[in-house]
Design a protein around this motif. Sequence first.
Motif, mmCIF file in Angstrom:
data_model
loop_
_atom_site.group_PDB
_atom_site.id
_atom_site.type_symbol
_atom_site.label_atom_id
_atom_site.label_comp_id
_atom_site.label_asym_id
_atom_site.label_seq_id
_atom_site.Cartn_x
_atom_site.Cartn_y
_atom_site.Cartn_z
ATOM 1 N N ALA A 198 5.397 8.373 6.332
ATOM 2 C CA ALA A 198 5.185 7.914 7.702
ATOM 3 C C ALA A 198 3.848 7.175 7.797
ATOM 4 O O ALA A 198 3.742 6.134 8.453
ATOM 5 N N SER A 199 2.840 7.704 7.129
ATOM 6 C CA SER A 199 1.536 7.042 7.108
ATOM 7 C C SER A 199 1.607 5.702 6.393
ATOM 8 O O SER A 199 0.973 4.722 6.803
ATOM 9 N N VAL A 200 2.399 5.646 5.321
ATOM 10 C CA VAL A 200 2.577 4.384 4.597
ATOM 11 C C VAL A 200 3.228 3.341 5.498
ATOM 12 O O VAL A 200 2.801 2.187 5.555
ATOM 13 N N PHE A 201 4.286 3.739 6.216
ATOM 14 C CA PHE A 201 4.958 2.823 7.134
ATOM 15 C C PHE A 201 3.977 2.301 8.183
ATOM 16 O O PHE A 201 3.953 1.119 8.506
ATOM 17 N N GLY A 202 3.178 3.212 8.732
ATOM 18 C CA GLY A 202 2.206 2.807 9.743
ATOM 19 C C GLY A 202 1.176 1.837 9.185
ATOM 20 O O GLY A 202 0.812 0.853 9.842
ATOM 21 N N GLY A 203 0.711 2.088 7.974
ATOM 22 C CA GLY A 203 -0.248 1.186 7.345
ATOM 23 C C GLY A 203 0.340 -0.183 7.068
ATOM 24 O O GLY A 203 -0.315 -1.208 7.256
ATOM 25 N N LEU A 204 1.594 -0.214 6.619
ATOM 26 C CA LEU A 204 2.258 -1.490 6.377
ATOM 27 C C LEU A 204 2.441 -2.270 7.676
ATOM 28 O O LEU A 204 2.304 -3.498 7.705
ATOM 29 N N ALA A 205 2.761 -1.568 8.750
ATOM 30 C CA ALA A 205 2.919 -2.226 10.054
ATOM 31 C C ALA A 205 1.599 -2.871 10.478
ATOM 32 O O ALA A 205 1.571 -4.021 10.932
ATOM 33 N N ALA A 206 0.507 -2.138 10.327
ATOM 34 C CA ALA A 206 -0.801 -2.685 10.674
ATOM 35 C C ALA A 206 -1.139 -3.890 9.792
ATOM 36 O O ALA A 206 -1.691 -4.897 10.258
#
Length: 213
Positions: A198-206
Amino acid sequence: MSVTLVLAFALAVFVLSITPGPDMMFVVGNGLTGGRRAGMVAALGMSTGLVVHTLAVAFGLGAVIASAPAVLDGVRIAGAVFLLYLAVTTWRASGRQASEAQAEVAQPRRSLRKVYVLAMLTNLANPKVVLFYLAFLPQFLTEGPTAWPVTAQLLTLGAGFIAIGLAVDGSAGVLAGTLKDRLLRRVSLRRWLDRIVASVFGGLAAHLVLGTR
């Protein structure tokens, strides 16, 4: 594509691949019910579905970007929104995978051919796979006079995604067939892996929103 970009892509794919999701849960479930061979065959079926998704995205998205490069910015923004959605839903769903694995174990043992076909169809029937490809792969594309054609880059990235995913899912299926019930008790591990991805997805979105490379 630079070596640094390839290594970053491989690392990101590996982190995403080791996090239990619907595909891995299907693979693990078949490994638990049918043993190591069934787990490996299920992983091969999932990878076959990804081959189809890769070809569709590479030739479809590649053709669009080649004729209108500005489309890539739109794809990145849409991808960021989708990745943010995945980050939120994955975090909220962390720790809820155990019941799915147990339900899969309760199913009767299938033939290896049926396991393969069901795995492939399960992957192909999931529209989120294409959406994820559209969100994830474009951020690793390079531009400029010396860059590979977009279609070639997407095919290469897709092949890498499939290879790493097959290695991880296949290992998970074989391990599940070996450990069986012991694996089902590791609920806390799956919960934290969900939160990591979930943190990876959020970082990729940013990353997509900021337009960095």
